[in-house]
Scaffold this motif. Sequence first.
Motif, PDB file in Angstrom:
ATOM      1  N   LYS A   4       1.170  -1.339   0.319  1.00 40.21           N
ATOM      2  CA  LYS A   4      -0.216   0.047   0.014  1.00 40.21           C
ATOM      3  C   LYS A   4       0.602   1.186   0.058  1.00 40.21           C
ATOM      4  O   LYS A   4       0.823   2.239  -0.909  1.00 40.21           O
ATOM      5  CB  LYS A   4      -0.850   0.401   1.412  1.00 40.21           C
ATOM      6  CG  LYS A   4      -2.013  -1.568   1.653  1.00 40.21           C
ATOM      7  CD  LYS A   4      -2.778  -0.670   2.819  1.00 40.21           C
ATOM      8  CE  LYS A   4      -4.346  -1.867   1.648  1.00 40.21           C
ATOM      9  NZ  LYS A   4      -4.685  -2.163   3.673  1.00 40.21           N
ATOM     10  N   GLN A   5       1.687   1.816   1.269  1.00 42.81           N
ATOM     11  CA  GLN A   5       2.681   2.392   0.867  1.00 42.81           C
ATOM     12  C   GLN A   5       3.527   2.862  -0.504  1.00 42.81           C
ATOM     13  O   GLN A   5       3.666   3.323  -0.693  1.00 42.81           O
ATOM     14  CB  GLN A   5       3.816   2.052   1.989  1.00 42.81           C
ATOM     15  CG  GLN A   5       3.123   2.094   3.374  1.00 42.81           C
ATOM     16  CD  GLN A   5       4.155   2.217   4.260  1.00 42.81           C
ATOM     17  OE1 GLN A   5       4.918   1.216   3.978  1.00 42.81           O
ATOM     18  NE2 GLN A   5       3.805   2.026   5.346  1.00 42.81           N
ATOM     19  N   ALA A   8       1.356   4.073  -2.992  1.00 40.86           N
ATOM     20  CA  ALA A   8       1.097   5.433  -2.801  1.00 40.86           C
ATOM     21  C   ALA A   8       2.414   6.385  -3.160  1.00 40.86           C
ATOM     22  O   ALA A   8       1.690   7.416  -3.507  1.00 40.86           O
ATOM     23  CB  ALA A   8       0.431   5.604  -1.101  1.00 40.86           C
ATOM     24  N   ALA A   9       2.926   5.987  -2.754  1.00 36.70           N
ATOM     25  CA  ALA A   9       4.226   6.531  -3.452  1.00 36.70           C
ATOM     26  C   ALA A   9       4.625   6.920  -4.623  1.00 36.70           C
ATOM     27  O   ALA A   9       4.882   8.239  -5.519  1.00 36.70           O
ATOM     28  CB  ALA A   9       5.696   6.127  -2.610  1.00 36.70           C
ATOM     29  N   GLU A  10       4.777   5.815  -5.560  1.00 32.17           N
ATOM     30  CA  GLU A  10       4.242   5.490  -6.561  1.00 32.17           C
ATOM     31  C   GLU A  10       2.823   6.844  -8.017  1.00 32.17           C
ATOM     32  O   GLU A  10       3.526   7.226  -8.351  1.00 32.17           O
ATOM     33  CB  GLU A  10       3.408   4.248  -7.439  1.00 32.17           C
ATOM     34  CG  GLU A  10       4.629   3.631  -7.113  1.00 32.17           C
ATOM     35  CD  GLU A  10       4.593   1.796  -7.866  1.00 32.17           C
ATOM     36  OE1 GLU A  10       3.510   1.611  -8.371  1.00 32.17           O
ATOM     37  OE2 GLU A  10       5.752   1.115  -7.348  1.00 32.17           O
ATOM     38  N   LYS A  11       1.897   7.182  -7.223  1.00 33.86           N
ATOM     39  CA  LYS A  11       0.975   7.677  -7.174  1.00 33.86           C
ATOM     40  C   LYS A  11       1.227   8.921  -7.490  1.00 33.86           C
ATOM     41  O   LYS A  11       1.541  10.113  -8.277  1.00 33.86           O
ATOM     42  CB  LYS A  11      -0.490   6.832  -6.377  1.00 33.86           C
ATOM     43  CG  LYS A  11      -2.044   8.108  -6.824  1.00 33.86           C
ATOM     44  CD  LYS A  11      -2.471   7.732  -6.412  1.00 33.86           C
ATOM     45  CE  LYS A  11      -3.795   8.557  -6.075  1.00 33.86           C
ATOM     46  NZ  LYS A  11      -5.709   7.702  -5.896  1.00 33.86           N
TER      47      LYS A  11
END
Length: 285
Positions: A4-5, A8-11
């Motif tokens: 999930k982290q 989120a970082a990629e987004k």
Amino acid sequence: MMEKQQKAAEKQEEELIEELEQEITELKMRNTELEQLSHTEDHLHLLQIYSSQGFTRNTRNWSEISMKTDQSQETLRKPLTQLQYTLQKKFTQTVLKRMQQYAVDVTLDPDTAHPALILSDDGKQVRNGGIWQMLSYNPKRCEPCSGVLGKEGFSSGRFYFEVQVKGKTDWSVGVVRESINRKGVFTMSPSDGFWTVIMKNENEYWAYAIPPFSLCARVKPQRVGVFVDYEEGLVSFYDVESSSHIYSFTGQSFTGKLHPYFCPGFNYGGKNSTPLIITRVKYNK
């Protein structure tokens, strides 16, 4: 949780890349507009655009953004940061050329000089000699602050002058109202008729207002340009050699004559004995 982290970082980085690409496009469009503005004869329009900081007010400082996982993001960030700097410098150069057309010949008024100041014979240089000279009383003389006014006063229109500040640890440059209090207690702020920028302690820069406003200089100015538009209530300061804007007082209300103002600072045992020099404006069309 790690997946999930990571997502989120990629987004977040995808959004930053999109924002980068959009801002590059906008800056290129502004560059095209600048090319057109550089040929305009409407000087006031150009100055109004610049004083509002319309070319840089919405840009993000990408040099402070960290993106670690994708090399393509760095490839986008670096040229954008350089493009921002190049565009700002190019626009400032254009504005300076317009302002330099209003250059005036300024000479120092010895009747207004503080007793510790020594003026050159041609009235173009002033330094602090470190010793209070025994001079006769003169109501025009600036005694609480160690400054000197220019002989020339202006009550309308626009004017521009340049001052060499190279080699100094302290200085103050700007314009003052002719009716300033020259003997009593006052603050060097617009409310008391002073519109100045100062350097102290070798690398601290301030716009004198209430309260004083701390300034950040990319490089140490060697020559400072001062531009005044009386009707517009504008006093602007520039680092001439690096073509960068230092500070602007805007929306001011002037009354009476304005005079150029020069303060070479205290002598500090010879450490700050280098003079302020009113230089000839080199204007290139």
